[in-house]
Design an enzyme around this catalytic site. Structure first.
Site, mmCIF file in Angstrom:
data_model
loop_
_atom_site.group_PDB
_atom_site.id
_atom_site.type_symbol
_atom_site.label_atom_id
_atom_site.label_comp_id
_atom_site.label_asym_id
_atom_site.label_seq_id
_atom_site.Cartn_x
_atom_site.Cartn_y
_atom_site.Cartn_z
ATOM 1 N N GLY A 629 0.833 -1.190 0.000
ATOM 2 C CA GLY A 629 0.000 0.000 0.000
ATOM 3 C C GLY A 629 0.864 1.236 0.000
ATOM 4 N N GLY A 631 0.784 5.670 1.270
ATOM 5 C CA GLY A 631 0.071 6.755 1.932
ATOM 6 C C GLY A 631 0.891 8.011 1.788
ATOM 7 N N PHE A 633 2.830 9.217 3.781
ATOM 8 C CA PHE A 633 4.151 9.067 4.374
ATOM 9 C C PHE A 633 5.116 8.348 3.459
ATOM 10 C CE2 PHE A 633 1.264 5.678 5.364
ATOM 11 C CZ PHE A 633 1.954 4.611 4.849
ATOM 12 N N GLY A 634 4.616 7.555 2.499
ATOM 13 C CA GLY A 634 5.483 6.742 1.667
ATOM 14 C C GLY A 634 4.802 5.438 1.309
ATOM 15 N N LYS A 650 7.699 -0.225 6.132
ATOM 16 C CA LYS A 650 7.115 1.059 5.787
ATOM 17 C C LYS A 650 8.260 2.008 5.481
ATOM 18 C CE LYS A 650 3.800 3.987 8.136
ATOM 19 N NZ LYS A 650 2.821 3.922 9.200
ATOM 20 N N ASP A 746 -5.081 9.118 14.134
ATOM 21 C CA ASP A 746 -5.679 8.698 12.863
ATOM 22 C C ASP A 746 -6.324 7.317 13.018
ATOM 23 O OD1 ASP A 746 -6.482 8.946 10.275
ATOM 24 O OD2 ASP A 746 -4.546 8.472 9.379
#
Ligand SMILES: *[C@@H]1O[C@H](CO)[C@@H](O)[C@H](O)[C@H]1NC(C)=O
Ligand SMILES: *[C@@H]1O[C@H](CO)[C@@H](O)[C@H](O)[C@H]1NC(C)=O
Ligand SMILES: *[C@@H]1O[C@H](CO)[C@@H](O)[C@H](O)[C@H]1NC(C)=O
Ligand SMILES: *[C@@H]1O[C@H](CO)[C@@H](O)[C@H](O)[C@H]1NC(C)=O
Ligand SMILES: *[C@@H]1O[C@H](CO)[C@@H](O)[C@H](O)[C@H]1NC(C)=O
Ligand SMILES: *[C@@H]1O[C@H](CO)[C@@H](O)[C@H](O)[C@H]1NC(C)=O
Ligand SMILES: *[C@@H]1O[C@H](CO)[C@@H](O)[C@H](O)[C@H]1NC(C)=O
Length: 919
Positions: A629, A631, A633-634, A650, A746
């Site tokens: 995935g 987002g 952020f990266g 991540k 979040d």
């Protein structure tokens, strides 16, 4: 009636579409030619002409822009409802590959043209400006991220309604047309990352509504026009990386721009001194002031401290002189101070510790003297400090080695003296440490082994003595180690040959003796890296050392002495380590039993380290096949580490500067946050330009997928209840159980993930905020959050607190049992998910409960027959999502309530099942 040539052209365009469309060609021709009064034919013809110039490599237009549907239904096309005219053409990020058709200028009702990153080349057609003559509403042109060449057409200045003009990241050349000054409605002007030349036209000051000016990374010359001061609304002025010149006194005109937040003028040859009056009168909203890499002279004005919102100051690579003003320590929001490579003298202000938010302190290459202030140790968020190439002197009992979150520590080329603190180096996050070329003496302390994440360690050109401690075998992440030019004695530790990432080792000019180890880094080592140690023997033949004689293997007489000196301190450290853990647990104030469940003691003492290369291998060079995935952020990848462990990786987008700044300090604290219902951060990998978080891999998707997509197994009432309880327990831990208060910020169903056993784990708290006090809240514009789940005070004022997390939880609870997202299409106008439930409460709860739950009950009727379960559950959701933070419950009360509901439900279910059996 359309002109015949247009019809012909439309047919031509259509006939280039694939088979399916070709067969319908005649109907398009009829459609184009047939209609009479309405000018939507013009729009159709213009769209087809646009399409005709594109090769459409993915075939998206080919398969979608067909005669089967009105062009108003085509992907990327929006029309006015009544007249069916094209109002928007938006295909961002879709590879179109081709030139922009001038016929777009015939879309006379167009408001938005968004072809960002669509692989366009050629020039921007003049004809876009023609739209103004057809009495046009064009408000936005986004053509950034293409390969457009040639000039910006001056005709664009005729588009009087234009509010957004973004042609950044292309290859545009020529001057900025002064006609753009006619765009009185423009709010965003983004011309950055092109090859524009010439001056910034002074007509820019006529665009009085501008909020953002981005002219960064062009070849602009001349001075900054003083008319910028006319733009009172200006928030961001980004003109760095050009050839703009002249005196920095243009700041005077910017004093009128009291909304200014970002002022970035780096990498230009601006000269002159910073005038204290101009600087002190800049906007108090200013957050970012970057004027590095210019030719600014004189002192740093003390008035800079008037700008109390400052987050980042960068003035590196200028010719600034004199001392750092003490007043700067009043900037309590400051996160970054970069004054490197100037001519600064004087001392580091002793009050530097007042800069509590500071993350980066970069002062390298100046003439700063005096000692390193003790208060430095009070800056707990500090991640990077660079004091190299100054004239600092200090005893070694220095605050420099007491920075818990430091990642990069550079202090080489100074006059620092004394011994390293023997037992208090607790810098668990440090990746790079260079204190070379100082006057340190004494032995290398065992406590250096606490710095497990070290990749680069340079202690060279000091006077360290005694042997290289055994404890350093824990520094297995090392890629480069330089101990040269010291007085180290004893043998070369054989564990260095086992460090699999070590590729650069320098031990030259010490007093080392005995066998040169074989293998690993030594299989490749050069003589230069070992020279100056006269009593070494063995090693690879090419090194030319004499073979080792028997006596070399005997312990050196001095070893006994060192035994006493080292082993005793090591034992002390072990005791200190244990005390530290106990202290952490005490502060958490949780019962012993809970502690066992939530904290893995082993993880506190040994966490694995992973290098960049292992991550490369694990993700097969970040291959798309492994991407899970992405987002803001990266990206997140799945990967298998060398030892077989499967993890989620991540990778932080280093361009998202805000994300990076607080990343490490926070995740290092959070790495130790262990809980059954939190995603476990296994480790981090950080270096100068790469950061990644390694997380426990969750094979069973998210709550979002289970609730809404149908791609995951259905979840019944009890399961949803257990999941929500687990989530609340995780949140309780973050809010009340961990030794620091951690906000999630979040919380939403896509952040609740399931492991092999379908146990829920709350994810993405790595970007959350740590709070120091108990009930303080933080105000920040830069934190994450998702529409629908954000508490009002957080969404509108950026005020995050534990209560804003509770709000998100409340919404999620309502979502889990209604099966409706807060963003569901039915929630329009004044109606929200919460209001919808509250109107049904308590009498008509059945109407809002997820139908599937009522249909698929294990014990039919248990839910619907009574309000024993639905009422308290929805009541809890409503309370948690109250408008006012005070009315929301605390997380520990939520846990208690959900536990009670779960218990009641289990009992009733058992009774009902018994009943069924009896029947
Ligand atoms: C667009 O308008 C111009 C001028 O009216 C005309 O020459 C041209 O053919 C039109 N293009 C299309 C595709 O209709
Ligand atoms: C063009 O307008 C006519 C008349 O309003 C309408 O019937 C037709 O569907 C429209 N064509 C398209 C492609 O929208
Ligand atoms: C084209 O795309 C739109 C929007 O995604 C979709 O609604 C429409 O059904 C598609 N038409 C065809 C023919 O695929
Ligand atoms: C164009 O699309 C990009 C990518 O979706 C988006 O970021 C940008 O805001 C859009 N521009 C306008 C003017 O809508
Ligand atoms: C822009 O407007 C000016 C003045 O009305 C006009 O002379 C010029 O031709 C227009 N440019 C274009 C490309 O339409
Ligand atoms: C560190 O901060 C504490 C609390 O604010 C303060 O009492 C102490 O004096 C500070 N230490 C130094 C060395 O400034
Ligand atoms: C030896 O050094 C060369 C060049 O620096 C490098 O390419 C090679 O991988 C090294 N070999 C080993 C075993 O480290």
């Amino acid at each position: 009636m359309a002109h015949p040539s247009i019809v012909a052209m439309a047919i031509l365009a259509i006939s280039l579409l694939p088979n399916q469309a070709v067969s319908t060609g005649p109907s398009v021709a009829r459609l184009v030619g047939g209609s009479s009064s309405n000018n939507n034919n013009t729009d159709l013809a213009a769209l087809l002409a646009f399409r005709y110039q594109l090769s459409d490599p993915l075939g998206v237009l080919a398969s979608n822009w067909t005669s089967e549907a009105s062009f108003c239904r085509w992907i990327g096309v929006s029309c006015s409802r009544r007249r069916q005219r094209v109002t928007a053409l938006e295909l961002p990020d879709l590879p179109l590959h081709g030139e922009l058709s001038p016929h777009l200028g015939n879309l006379s009702f167009l408001r938005v043209l968004n072809l960002t990153s669509t692989d366009l080349f050629g020039s921007i057609p003049n004809d876009l400006g023609r739209l103004s003559r057809l009495l046009s509403q064009l408000t936005a042109i986004s053509l950034g991220g293409n390969h457009l060449v040639g000039p910006i057409p001056s005709a664009l200045g005729n588009l009087s309604m234009l509010s957004v003009l973004d042609v950044s990241y292309s290859n545009l050349s020529g001057q900025i047309p002064m006609e753009l000054g006619q765009l009185r409605q423009l709010t965003l002007l983004h011309l950055g990352y092109n090859q524009l030349t010439g001056p910034i036209p002074s007509s820019i000051g006529n665009m009085s509504e501008l909020l953002d000016i981005y002219l960064t990374s062009n070849e602009l010359t001349g001075t900054v026009p003083s008319t910028l001061g006319n733009i009172r609304s200006l928030e961001n002025l980004v003109i760095d990386s050009n050839n703009l010149n002249g005196n920095i006194d243009f700041l005077a005109s910017l004093c009128n721009c009291q909304q200014l937040q970002f002022l970035i003028i780096s990498f230009n040859p601006f000269n002159g001194a910073l005038n204290p009056i101009y600087v002190g009168n800049l906007s108090t909203n200013l957050q970012i002031f970057e004027a590095d890499n210019n030719q600014i002279i004189g002192g740093i004005p003390a008035t800079l401290s008037n700008l109390s919102s400052l987050i980042s100051i960068r003035l590196a690579n200028n010719q600034l002189s004199q001392a750092i003003p003490v007043s700067l320590t009043k900037l309590e929001n400051l996160q970054e101070l970069d004054l490197s490579t100037n001519l600064l003298s004087g001392q580091i202000p002793t009050q530097i510790g007042m800069l509590k938010q500071l993350v980066r302190l970069l002062l390298r290459e100046n003439k700063i003297s005096g000692s390193i202030p003790d208060s430095l140790a009070n800056i707990t968020f500090l991640e990077a400090i660079d004091l190299s190439n100054n004239k600092l002197s200090s005893t070694a009992e220095t605050s420099l080695f007491h920075l818990p979150n430091i990642i990069q520590l550079y202090a080489s080329h100074n006059f620092l003296s004394g011994t390293l603190p023997p037992d208090s180096i607790i810098m668990q996050a440090v990746n790079q440490m260079d204190i070379s070329d100082n006057r340190f003496v004494g032995h290398i302390p065992d406590s250096l082994a606490n710095c497990r994440l070290l990749i680069y360690l340079n202690l060279s050109h000091n006077s360290f003595d005694a042997s290289i401690p055994d404890s350093l075998h824990k520094l297995a992440s090392l890629e480069a180690l330089d101990l040269s030019f010291n007085n180290l004695s004893g043998t070369i530790p054989s564990y260095l040959a086992n460090f699999s990432y070590l590729s650069s080792l320098n031990l030259s000019f010490n007093d080392l003796e005995g066998q040169v180890p074989i293998g690993g880094v030594f299989s490749n080592i050069t003589l230069q890296a070992l020279v100056g140690n006269d009593r070494l023997c063995g090693g690879a033949a090419r090194l030319g050392f004499s073979p080792c004689l028997e006596k070399c293997d005997k312990p050196h007489p001095t070893h006994r002495r060192y035994f006493l000196r080292f082993v005793i301190p090591a034992a002390t450290i072990a005791v200190v380590g244990i005390t530290f853990c106990v202290y952490l647990l005490r502060r958490r104030g949780i019962k012993k039993a809970d502690v066992k469940a939530s904290i893995d003691m082993d993880d506190l003492t040994s966490h694995r380290t992973v290098s960049y290369y292992e991550i490369l291998r694990a993700t097969d060079n970040f291959s798309e096949d492994n991407q899970l995935g992405r987002g803001s952020f990266g990206k997140v990848f799945k990967g298998q580490l060398d030892d077989g462990m499967v993890v989620a990786i991540k990778v932080l987008d280093m361009q998202a500067a805000q994300a990076v700044r607080s990343f490490d300090a926070e995740c290092n604290a959070l790495r130790m946050a262990r809980h059954r219902n939190l995603i476990r951060i296994i480790t981090t990998c950080s270096n100068l330009d790469f950061r990644a978080l390694l997380l426990q891999y969750m094979p069973n998707g998210s709550l979002e997928e289970h609730l809404h997509t149908g791609s995951r197994p259905y979840m019944g009432f009890f399961r949803r209840l257990v999941i929500m309880l687990d989530v609340s327990i995780a949140m309780e831990y973050l809010h009340h159980g961990y030794y620091q208060v951690v906000l999630h910020c979040d919380l939403k169903p896509s952040n609740v993930l399931f492991d092999e056993e379908m146990t829920a784990h709350v994810a993405d708290f790595g970007i959350a905020k740590l709070l120091l006090g108990d009930d303080c809240s933080v105000v920040s514009a830069s934190m994450p959050g998702t529409l629908g789940y954000m508490a009002p005070e957080y969404a509108f004022m950026g005020k995050a607190s534990r209560k804003s997390d509770v709000f998100s939880f409340g919404i999620m609870l309502l979502e889990a049992f209604t099966g409706k997202r807060p963003t569901d299409a039915m929630f329009v106008g004044g109606l929200s998910l919460r209001q919808w439930v509250s109107e049904a409460f308590p009498a008509r709860l059945i109407d809002v409960t997820d139908n599937k739950l009522l249909q698929d009950e294990v014990c039919p009727g248990l839910l619907s027959s009574s309000d024993t379960f639905l009422a308290p559950l929805f009541e809890l959701g409503l309370m948690c999502s109250s408008e006012s933070p005070e009315q929301r419950m605390a997380m520990n009360d939520v846990v208690a309530k959900l536990t009670e509901i779960k218990k009641d439900y289990s009992v009733s279910m058992q009774q009902a099942l018994k009943g069924l059996e009896m029947q």
